[in-house]
Design a protein around this motif. Structure first.
Motif, short mmCIF file in Angstrom:
data_model
loop_
_atom_site.label_atom_id
_atom_site.label_comp_id
_atom_site.label_asym_id
_atom_site.label_seq_id
_atom_site.Cartn_x
_atom_site.Cartn_y
_atom_site.Cartn_z
N ALA A 305 43.60 22.35 81.56
CA ALA A 305 43.90 22.52 82.90
C ALA A 305 45.24 21.26 83.22
CB ALA A 305 42.72 22.51 84.13
N ALA A 306 44.83 20.10 82.76
CA ALA A 306 45.61 19.18 82.85
C ALA A 306 45.68 18.01 81.59
CB ALA A 306 45.32 18.44 83.91
N THR A 307 46.72 17.19 81.72
CA THR A 307 46.64 16.23 80.60
C THR A 307 47.04 14.94 81.36
OG1 THR A 307 47.56 17.72 78.93
CG2 THR A 307 47.63 15.26 78.24
N VAL A 308 45.92 13.95 81.17
CA VAL A 308 46.08 12.55 81.62
C VAL A 308 46.11 11.58 80.55
CG1 VAL A 308 44.65 13.59 83.48
CG2 VAL A 308 43.58 12.43 81.83
N GLY A 309 46.37 10.44 81.29
CA GLY A 309 46.22 9.22 80.44
C GLY A 309 44.88 8.51 80.26
N LEU A 310 44.86 7.55 79.56
CA LEU A 310 43.57 6.62 79.53
C LEU A 310 42.85 6.24 80.98
CD1 LEU A 310 44.01 4.75 76.02
CD2 LEU A 310 42.51 6.56 76.50
N GLU A 320 36.27 14.10 89.22
CA GLU A 320 37.41 14.37 89.97
C GLU A 320 38.40 15.33 88.92
OE1 GLU A 320 39.52 11.10 91.43
OE2 GLU A 320 37.36 10.09 91.86
N ARG A 321 39.05 16.17 89.82
CA ARG A 321 40.25 17.00 89.11
C ARG A 321 41.53 16.28 89.43
NH1 ARG A 321 39.17 21.32 86.04
NH2 ARG A 321 40.60 22.60 86.84
N GLY A 328 41.79 26.06 84.48
CA GLY A 328 40.99 26.06 83.39
C GLY A 328 39.93 24.93 83.30
N PRO A 329 38.86 24.85 82.53
CA PRO A 329 37.91 24.02 82.44
C PRO A 329 38.04 22.67 81.81
CG PRO A 329 37.41 25.81 80.95
CD PRO A 329 38.68 26.14 81.63
N LYS A 330 39.11 22.78 81.01
CA LYS A 330 39.50 21.69 79.77
C LYS A 330 40.29 20.69 80.58
CE LYS A 330 37.68 20.96 76.56
NZ LYS A 330 36.39 20.13 76.12
N ILE A 331 39.95 19.41 80.48
CA ILE A 331 40.90 18.19 80.59
C ILE A 331 41.32 17.42 79.38
CG2 ILE A 331 41.60 16.13 81.86
CD1 ILE A 331 41.19 18.56 83.73
#
Length: 338
Positions: A305-310, A320-321, A328-331
């Motif tokens: 669903a998304a890609t984030v930083g540390l 939190e989304r 999607g269910p995976k970050i």
């Protein structure tokens, strides 16, 4: 280097920590992607059983679904590994016990688990040190995103194979989270008619986007014969429900874990002549999962669903989304960003 460190339930920080050094037999990997898993959430909440069994303790560095590129190797490791794109097995057996010698290192009593058990630091950092024996090479067609989905995919592939279904068979997957949807993808690739059962939130619409026609809730589930049922949920009542629903002579596969003991009536298991299988770990399925991703027979990319930083890992663990996240269910996490 920067690393996400969980210091206590609900407490965390991104710290500067020493870079890892490859011990003999190890490789240091530049981490490119890490998946956030339900196990990580259990460590964040403090509910993870390993914490109470003495297998894990704070502070700890999470992250066991990862991909990256080998940056350095230790003594005794062929230098050809440097520069290779890889993912790694989570389960690190002792290598000497009866289980390890029989190829079952993933259930070794003395095993370490990357980012989970035995103080083996996980991948939520810019670099990671692991035994080179745990690495699996990724072909060019399996990029960093797919590489970080190999570990959950290995669990799903093993569950789908344990269901032992194909064309003409009907399978039901309970729990359309990451593992459940991956199981459904592998079952579909095997030719089975796949049904999913979840809660009445956004799951039906997303399952339809993935091409799954049959998505139900517990209330709407039709009275159909299911030749195999895979429980990929954490609901304590569903293992018994699966046993009641499966066809006589069918197969049950349990890959989900409830937070409390779930019970089945073994009299029903016997009288229906049902085979029940438990699945722990992706280890025996990693290479075949890589091949399935490489040849396109299974494409799990929409699950991310998304890609984030540390710096954003803590809020994700808290539920939190990320802003702009897809359905999607995976970050995923890119430790190099931010």
């Amino acid at each position: 280097m920067r690393a996400f460190v969980l210091t206590a339930p609900g407490q965390y920080a991104v710290h500067e920590v020493p870079v890892p050094v490859a011990a003999p037999g190890e490789a240091v990997v530049d981490v490119e992607r890490v998946g956030v898993c339900g196990t990580d959430v259990e460590f964040y909440s403090g509910a993870m059983a390993y914490l109470h069994q003495g297998h894990s303790s704070y502070p700890m560095r999470l992250g066991h679904e990862w991909s990256g590129r080998v940056a350095a190797v230790g003594a005794g490791v062929d230098p050809v590994w440097v520069g290779r794109r890889v993912m790694g097995d989570t389960m690190l057996g002792c290598g000497a016990c009866r289980r390890c010698r029989r190829g079952h290192q993933h259930v070794c009593e003395k095993r370490q688990e990357v980012g989970i058990r035995g103080e083996r630091a996980g991948a939520l950092a810019e670099q990671l040190a692991v035994p080179v024996s745990s690495l699996h090479v990724l072909p060019d067609s399996v990029d960093a995103v797919l590489g970080a989905l190999v570990e959950p995919g290995g669990n799903a592939l093993r569950a789908a194979r344990a269901a032992a279904v194909g064309p003409g068979d009907r399978a039901l997957v309970l729990g359309p989270g990451t593992i459940g949807l991956l199981v459904a993808m592998f079952l579909r690739a095997a030719g089975a008619e796949v049904h999913l059962m979840g809660r009445g939130d956004n799951s039906p619409a997303f399952a339809h986007e993935l091409g799954f026609e049959y998505m139900w809730t517990e209330e709407s589930l039709p009275d159909l014969p299911f030749d195999a049922i895979v429980d990929a949920s954490n609901a304590v009542q569903l293992p018994d429900m699966a046993l009641r629903l499966v066809e006589p002579g069918g197969r049950l596969v349990y890959v989900g874990l409830a937070g409390a003991p779930s019970r089945i009536d073994t009299r029903t298991l016997v009288l229906k002549d049902v085979t029940a299988v438990g699945i722990l770990s992706a280890s025996p399925g990693l290479d075949d999962t890589i091949r399935a991703y490489a040849d396109g027979s299974v494409d799990p990319r929409p699950l991310v669903a998304a890609t984030v930083g540390l710096e954003e890992v803590g809020p994700v663990l808290a539920g939190e989304r990320p802003v702009g996240a897809g359905p999607g269910p995976k970050i995923h996490v890119d430790p190099r960003s931010g």
